[in-house]
Motif scaffolding. Structure first.
Motif, PDB file in Angstrom:
ATOM      1  N   ASN A 166       0.853  -1.195   0.000  1.00 42.36           N
ATOM      2  CA  ASN A 166       0.000   0.000   0.000  1.00 42.36           C
ATOM      3  C   ASN A 166       0.888   1.243   0.000  1.00 42.36           C
ATOM      4  O   ASN A 166       1.234   1.769   1.060  1.00 42.36           O
ATOM      5  N   LYS A 213       5.547   8.789   1.850  1.00 40.43           N
ATOM      6  CA  LYS A 213       5.553  10.241   1.681  1.00 40.43           C
ATOM      7  C   LYS A 213       4.922  10.969   2.865  1.00 40.43           C
ATOM      8  O   LYS A 213       5.285  12.075   3.186  1.00 40.43           O
ATOM      9  N   SER A 214       3.960  10.321   3.524  1.00 37.03           N
ATOM     10  CA  SER A 214       3.234  10.961   4.619  1.00 37.03           C
ATOM     11  C   SER A 214       3.697  10.359   5.945  1.00 37.03           C
ATOM     12  O   SER A 214       3.299   9.259   6.304  1.00 37.03           O
ATOM     13  N   GLU A 254       0.315   4.342  -0.604  1.00 36.85           N
ATOM     14  CA  GLU A 254      -0.280   5.585  -0.107  1.00 36.85           C
ATOM     15  C   GLU A 254      -0.537   5.564   1.394  1.00 36.85           C
ATOM     16  O   GLU A 254      -1.093   6.509   1.935  1.00 36.85           O
ATOM     17  N   ARG A 255      -0.164   4.490   2.073  1.00 35.93           N
ATOM     18  CA  ARG A 255      -0.435   4.351   3.510  1.00 35.93           C
ATOM     19  C   ARG A 255       0.377   5.374   4.311  1.00 35.93           C
ATOM     20  O   ARG A 255       1.590   5.481   4.144  1.00 35.93           O
TER      21      ARG A 255
END
Length: 150
Positions: free
Chosen positions: A95, A126-127, A97-98
């Motif tokens: 995943n 990224k986050s 985008e997690r």
């Protein structure tokens, strides 16, 4: 004189749902009390920050923890620093985008927390959010002490 016959009780044609509703409400109350106590990740003493504000409430976030001894945890499982990159890479592949929530103990060496953050960036996340406790300051007004968020 007419004789009164006793009432015969046959099968009920209605369902009594009052006990069912009582049980459901008790179960709901139990879940409402217990749910805030469930925190993902390893238990650490978070540092305080004046701009901490509200913590992100994303259930799908990957929680990384560094305790006071410098031990690392992914979710709730202990991992070594050398295994961290591979573990984060596998999670990122599933995943991309997690989001990642990093919880560093107040007594954890800063170098360990920085190394975990860098490993998460190297894995492609990224986050990345640092989780802190909101600092509470005391305000005295006319001899009355009140607590307020900073």
């Amino acid at each position: 004189m007419k004789r009164i016959e006793p009432v015969r009780h046959g099968p009920m044609d209605q369902i009594n749902i009052t006990p069912f509703v009582d049980v459901c409400l008790v179960i709901l109350l139990i879940f409402m009390v217990v749910t805030p106590l469930l925190v993902p990740g390893h238990a650490v003493e978070l540092p305080e920050a004046s701009n901490g504000g509200s913590q992100p409430e994303e259930k799908s976030a990957l929680v990384l923890s560094v305790d006071a001894g410098g031990r690392l945890y992914v979710g709730g499982a202990a991992v070594g620093l050398e295994e961290l990159g591979g573990s984060l890479g596998r999670v990122h592949a599933r995943n991309p985008e997690r989001p990642v929530h990093l919880m560093g103990d107040r007594g954890a060496p800063f170098g360990e927390v920085k190394a975990v953050m860098q490993a998460a960036r190297d894995a492609g996340f990224k986050s990345i959010a640092l989780i802190v406790k909101e600092r509470v300051r005391e305000i005295q007004l006319a001899g009355v002490t009140a607590k307020a968020g900073a």
